[in-house]
Structures are given as structure tokens and as C-alpha cells.
Design an enzyme around this catalytic site. Structure first.
Site: not given
Length: 675
Positions: A356, A472
Site C-alpha cells: 500500500g 490521490d
């Protein structure tokens, strides 16, 4: 003597009245939550129906004896229909239940004057209403943590942490199997201390749902009540509480209030001989004083005990880790590192799910059996530390079905860990950009994913009370649950706007090129319209099944947006459609989504629609869409700054209008609708 006795009795009566008034005062308020995601206006049908429901729940005919009842008002399938329930604590009388519900029904309209959804908790009862059916529906959110100020001594922590979860799980199973969905239990903690516990579900839940609900709220134990001698988690469908004193109405709790044997308050004989007759008078006087005084002492002890109980409740409410908006603060979410290690089998490779932002993601299992996703940030990364704190601060305040739920965090030395709900189907890019897996995503699913992402962003921008800019949004940050519903994740880059703030500037550009709006990538300006641009790119990727970066220098095209625009002006938009769903989609829906996406990626941010407008456009084909203007922002112009083929983050890159000679209107930030 008669006068003295009457005076004593009079004083006793006044004192007794004061005690009874204390004992029978208003119910003990705990907390209320009324999110402003949906509101009603004055004199509306919804308010009329709401008053009918609250009146029904607090009427003399309500089922107070069973401590639970529900009501509804309004036409079926009408948006103004109201559903309501009350639940009283399983150890209170029908009279206490009635008084609490009546008080709550009146109070909730004052605390939540315009919201369609509300829940209010007292120590004795809960009242809840909604514009959606709630009977038989298990819900643990929104929930509240309440903790006692006192902590367990250091040498008892380990034993306490072993005894308490086991006790709560046992009593949860007991409650789930009972018809009342209520149970109490106690366990010896030390030679002189006992842990008392109480759990309860709404009786409309099935045994399985009740146990599941209780296990989930018990899961919050390490975060809400670490080392605390008492605490509780209250949710719409279930709750638990524990203390080191008997706080519920059982024989052991009533014993301290029971009067001593009658012989101790019986008047002594009145015929004791007295040489001058004074002894008899003295005896009468002593009796007249002793009787009420003895009773007063006993009642005073009872009152002190009751006030102590109320004080404990009050302390819990005052020390709860909640902010003024009823949103759980980060202080209540902390895990111990040892619990994280146990959940992931010490971060074993077999538990690793992938990578991640700024770290690795593991699958874990908590002590209650709940499966979670654990994001472990890379050690020594200062950037990661900043994003970590930001992600906790932001996500802990969010509650929406299309946002990944943050369950907790761990901050232990160099260790920075986030605990999220486990989402079994990984992320959108895992399916969308794989030649075989993408076939699972038919148009119906893709359309629902687009709509779900839009609703999640709208919540961030308008309905969360915070106005959050994600910054994002991309396919790898869209998780898919078991039903392929989207959940926006990775809030490390997100920023919170103030109530009247509409834009912000930064020299530290973060995010992923290709999804960035031109005003943000070039000038460092961002607003809600920055996320709208990213959403437009995501929609085009979902329709084409292609990565934005895959178009770099392909046939002279700079990016996916340019490619789509070329086919749009050539009146060939259906050539864009992913081959995996050719012949199996609604043409009008696809063309409309392409049109909406092109509106989202326009260069001038003021011409981009809001997320609210986008959802209206998607759900109403009678709305005429404006003609889109071509985006002036091409990925190939940024080649010197960072190769977009890498799909990399721009988190270490600073950009200004001088560093990239592109023409972007400095005044292109729109004004956000005020809230």
C-alpha cells in the site's frame, strides 16, 4: 414530646423527598448522533411523520414491559416515511423505561432539529429514528465509546486484559441465545475485585446477528478502554459495559441499599421505671429522635451509593474521546503492538496481501475473530509518518459505505500501523487492468462502481461536515468488497478544508500524475474540483479498461483523456468501450458517462461539475448536459519532470508555474457551495 416528634418527622419527610427526587430525576444522558447527510425542512411531511412516531413510542400504550418497541408513520416507499425504535436497558422497570423514552422523545427533537436520522442514548434507554427501515437491521455505526477515568494498576494489566475479553465474549453468547437479547455476568478478577459486565442487543435481531454485533463492538475494547477500570461501547443495535462495581439491578447491587434488620430501628420499651418520671420522658424524646435519624442515616447511605453510580456514569461521559461533532477521535482507536503481532502471526509472509502507500498490507485476525487489513508503514520514513498521522486524523472522522473503514491504529516507536476493515476483492486495478479478471466487471457492475465512487467523494466534499480533498483518487485506491461495491481508501494525501475555505496552495505536490488536475500539478492549487478531475479519469479508465499511462506516446497521443477527446469529436465514442464488455452494455449510459467524464477533466476547474451535479446527471437522463471543452493538460508535457509511464507518485516533487511552462488560468478555482 408530640411537638418534637412531629418536627422530627417533618424534617425526615423533607429529607426523604430530596432523596426520592434525586433517585427519580431525569435519565442519565450519554450521547447523541444526528449526521446531517439528510435533513428535512420545517412544516414538512417528514417532521409530521417523525412527531407521530415519537408520540407513538412514548405513548402509554407502548410496549414498556418488554423494554422494546417500534413504530412507523407515512406511506410505504415514500421518502418522508419515518421508522423509529426504543430500547430500554434490560434491568430497568417498565416505569423507568416509560419515563426515559418520553424524555428522550422530547429531547431528541431539540438536539437534532433538522436531521432525518438520529440516535440518542441514555443510561436507561435508547431512542432511534431514520428515513430507512431499521427493524431487524443490524447496525454498529454510528457508535460511541465511554470510559472510566481510573486505570488498572500496572501489575494487574496483563491479567485484566486476559479476563475481560473472555468474560465479554461469554456473556455475548449468552445474550444472543436469550429471547430478551440481554445478559449480565461477573467474573473474579482478584481476591477482592470482581468484573461486572452487561451486554444487550435490540430484540429484533436474530441470534446470529446479535452475536455478530456484540463481537464487533467488543472488538473496540483495546481502543476504547485500554487499562480502564470501566467502559462501554454503545451502538444502534447492541452495546456492552463493564465495571469493577455492580452497576446493574441484581441482588448483589441492591444489597447495600437494603435496610438492616427491623430490631435495629425498633423503639426501645417505653415503660422503663424512672424514679422522678423523667426517665420516661427522656426515653420518648430519644425514641422520637432516634427513629427518624436512624432511617435518615440508612437512606443517606443509599443516596450516596446512588450518587456514586451516577457520578461514575457522568465521569465516563465527560472523559469520552469524542469531538464536538460526535465523531470518534484518534485517541480512542489505538491498538497495542502485541495485539497487531498476534493478529498477523508476527507479520508472516503468508499473511501479506500486497503493498500500500508507504508500506505493506497484511491480513489479520483479531481476538474476537474479526478479519482485518493491517497496513504497516515502512520504518524510518519521515514522509510516511506525516501521511500516517494525517490518515488517522482524517479517516477516523469518516463514516460512509463507500469509504474504507479505519478500525484503529498502532504507534509504537518506529512502528506506524493502520487497521482497516478487510475487503476481500482487493482493489479496482486488480480486476480492471487484467485481461482475464476484467471480464468479471460487466457494465452493470462498472456503472455501480462509478456511482459508488461518486457518492463517496460527495460525502468527503459535502456531507462529512469537514470538506475533505482526497488528492490521490486512482484505481489502486478504490477497494472492492465482497459484493463489488467500491470503497475509497488511502487518505494519506487528504486535506481538510475549513467551513468557508474553497481552495488551498502547496509547493509539495502529492498524488499520481495522470490523475492530477492541471491547476494542482502545475501551480499547487487544489480544491474539490481537483478530485472531480481525478474522478473523470477514473470513469474513462472504467469504460475503456485501459490505464491512463498506457497511452503515453502511443500513436502520438499524450494520455487517455486526449485519446477519448479525439474519438468524441469524431463522433465515435463507442470505440472506447472495453472489448471485455462489447455488446453487453447500455449505449445511452456509456455515452452519458463519457460525456460526464469529459466535463470533469476540463482545464478550467470552474467549468467542471460538482459531485452533486454529477450524481444528478447520472440518475436523471432528462437533465441536459453542457458541451465539454477540451482539456489543455497532456501528460507528455510533463515528461521532463517525471515519466508518467511509471505511474509513480509525485509526493517528493515540488512544482510551480515557472517549472512547467504550461498555460493554466490562475483564477480557475471555483467557489464551493457553502454549508
Amino acid at each position: 414530646m408530640s411537638s418534637c416528634f412531629k418536627s422530627s418527622v417533618s424534617l425526615f419527610s423533607v429529607f426523604l423527598f430530596m432523596i426520592l427526587k434525586t433517585v427519580t430525576s431525569d435519565p442519565t444522558y450519554l450521547y447523541h448522533i444526528c449526521p446531517n447527510t439528510t435533513t428535512y425542512s420545517r412544516n414538512s411531511s417528514y417532521l409530521t411523520n417523525l412527531r407521530t412516531v415519537l408520540s407513538s413510542l412514548s405513548s402509554p400504550n407502548a410496549a414498556y414491559a418488554s423494554l422494546f418497541d417500534n413504530a412507523a408513520a407515512g406511506e410505504e416507499n415514500d421518502s418522508n416515511r419515518v421508522y423509529g425504535v426504543f430500547l430500554c436497558r434490560g434491568d430497568v422497570s417498565a416505569e423507568i423505561c416509560r419515563d426515559c423514552v418520553a424524555f428522550a422523545a422530547n429531547e431528541t427533537l431539540q438536539r437534532c432539529p433538522r436531521e432525518k436520522v438520529a440516535v440518542i442514548w441514555y443510561d436507561e434507554c435508547m431512542v432511534r429514528y431514520s428515513n430507512q427501515s431499521i427493524v431487524g437491521q443490524m447496525r454498529i455505526r454510528p457508535g460511541v465509546f465511554l470510559t472510566n477515568k481510573q486505570n488498572i494498576t500496572e501489575n494487574q494489566v496483563s491479567r485484566f486484559n486476559e479476563s475481560l475479553p473472555a468474560l465479554l465474549i461469554d456473556v455475548a453468547v449468552k445474550a444472543a441465545l436469550s429471547s430478551r437479547k440481554f445478559a449480565t455476568e461477573k467474573a473474579n478478577f482478584t481476591v477482592f475485585q470482581t468484573i461486572y459486565s452487561l451486554v444487550q442487543c435490540t430484540p429484533d435481531l436474530t441470534n446470529q446477528d446479535c452475536e455478530s454485533c456484540l463481537r464487533q463492538v467488543i472488538n473496540y475494547l483495546p481502543r476504547c478502554c485500554d487499562r480502564s477500570v470501566g467502559g462501554r461501547v454503545i451502538a444502534p443495535s447492541c452495546s456492552f459495559r463493564y465495571e469493577l462495581y455492580p452497576f446493574y439491578n441484581e441482588t448483589i447491587a441492591a444489597a447495600p441499599m437494603a435496610p438492616p434488620p427491623s430490631s435495629t430501628v425498633t423503639a426501645p420499651p417505653l415503660n422503663i421505671p424512672s424514679e422522678k418520671g423523667k426517665g420516661k420522658n427522656l426515653t420518648v424524646i430519644v425514641t422520637a429522635i432516634a427513629v427518624p435519624v436512624s432511617v435518615c442515616v440508612l437512606l443517606l447511605g443509599a443516596m450516596c451509593w446512588l450518587l456514586a453510580r451516577r457520578r461514575n456514569n457522568k465521569l465516563s461521559a465527560e472523559t469520552e474521546d469524542l469531538d464536538e461533532d460526535g465523531i470518534t477521535s484518534t485517541e480512542t482507536l489505538q491498538f497495542q503492538f502485541s495485539a497487531i503481532e498476534a493478529a498477523t502471526n508476527k507479520f508472516s509472509e503468508s499473511n501479506k496481501l500486497g503493498h500500500g502507500g508507504f508500506g505493506e498490507v497484511y491480513k489479520g485476525q483479531l481476538i474476537t475473530g474479526e478479519t482485518v487489513a493491517i497496513k504497516r508503514l515502512s520504518q524510518g520514513s519521515t514522509q510516511g509518518a506525516e501521511e500516517f498521522k494525517n490518515e488517522v486524523d482524517v479517516v477516523a472522522k469518516l463514516q460512509h459505505r463507500n469509504l474504507a473503514k479505519l478500525l484503529g491504529y498502532c504507534l509504537d516507536g518506529e512502528e506506524k500501523i493502520l487497521v482497516y476493515e478487510f475487503v476481500p476483492n482487493k482493489s479496482l486495478d486488480y480486476f480492471l487492468f487484467d485481461n482475464e479478471k476484467r471480464r468479471v466487471l460487466d457494465w452493470q457492475r462498472r456503472y455501480k462502481i462509478i456511482e459508488g465512487i461518486a457518492r463517496g467523494i460527495l460525502y468527503l466534499h459535502r456531507d462529512s461536515r469537514l470538506t475533505i480533498i482526497h488528492r490521490d483518487l486512482k484505481a489502486s485506491n478504490i477497494l472492492l468488497d465482497a459484493d463489488m461495491h467500491p470503497k475509497i481508501s488511502d487518505f494519506g494525501m487528504a486535506r481538510i478544508f475549513g467551513v468557508d475555505q474553497t481552495q488551498a496552495n502547496t509547493k509539495r505536490i502529492v498524488g499520481t500524475y495522470g490523475y492530477m488536475s492541471p491547476e494542482y500539478a502545475i501551480h499547487g492549487k487544489y480544491s474539490v474540483k481537483s478530485d472531480v478531475y481525478s474522478f473523470g479519469v477514473l470513469v474513462l479508465e472504467l469504460i475503456t479498461g485501459k490505464k491512463n499511462s498506457s497511452f503515453y506516446e502511443e500513436d502520438g497521443l499524450g494520455d487517455l483523456v486526449t485519446y477519448v477527446w479525439k474519438l468524441w469529436v469524431e463522433n465515435s465514442p463507442l470505440e472506447l468501450v472495453d472489448e471485455a464488455m462489447r455488446g453487453n452494455f447500455q449505449t445511452n449510459e456509456v455515452i452519458r458517462c463519457i460525456h460526464i467524464a469529459l466535463l470533469c477533466v476540463q482545464e478550467d476547474s470552474s467549468e467542471r461539475p460538482s459531485m452533486d451535479d454529477i450524481l444528478v446527471m447520472m440518475n436523471s437522463f432528462t437533465v441536459t448536459l453542457p458541451i465539454p471543452k477540451r482539456s489543455g493538460f497532456l501528460l507528455r508535457t510533463m515528461k521532463d519532470s517525471r515519466d508518467p509511464r511509471s505511474g509513480g507518485s509525485a509526493s517528493d516533487h515540488s512544482a510551480t508555474s515557472k517549472s512547467l511552462p504550461l498555460s493554466v488560468d490562475d483564477s480557475s478555482i471555483t467557489i464551493v457551495y457553502p454549508r
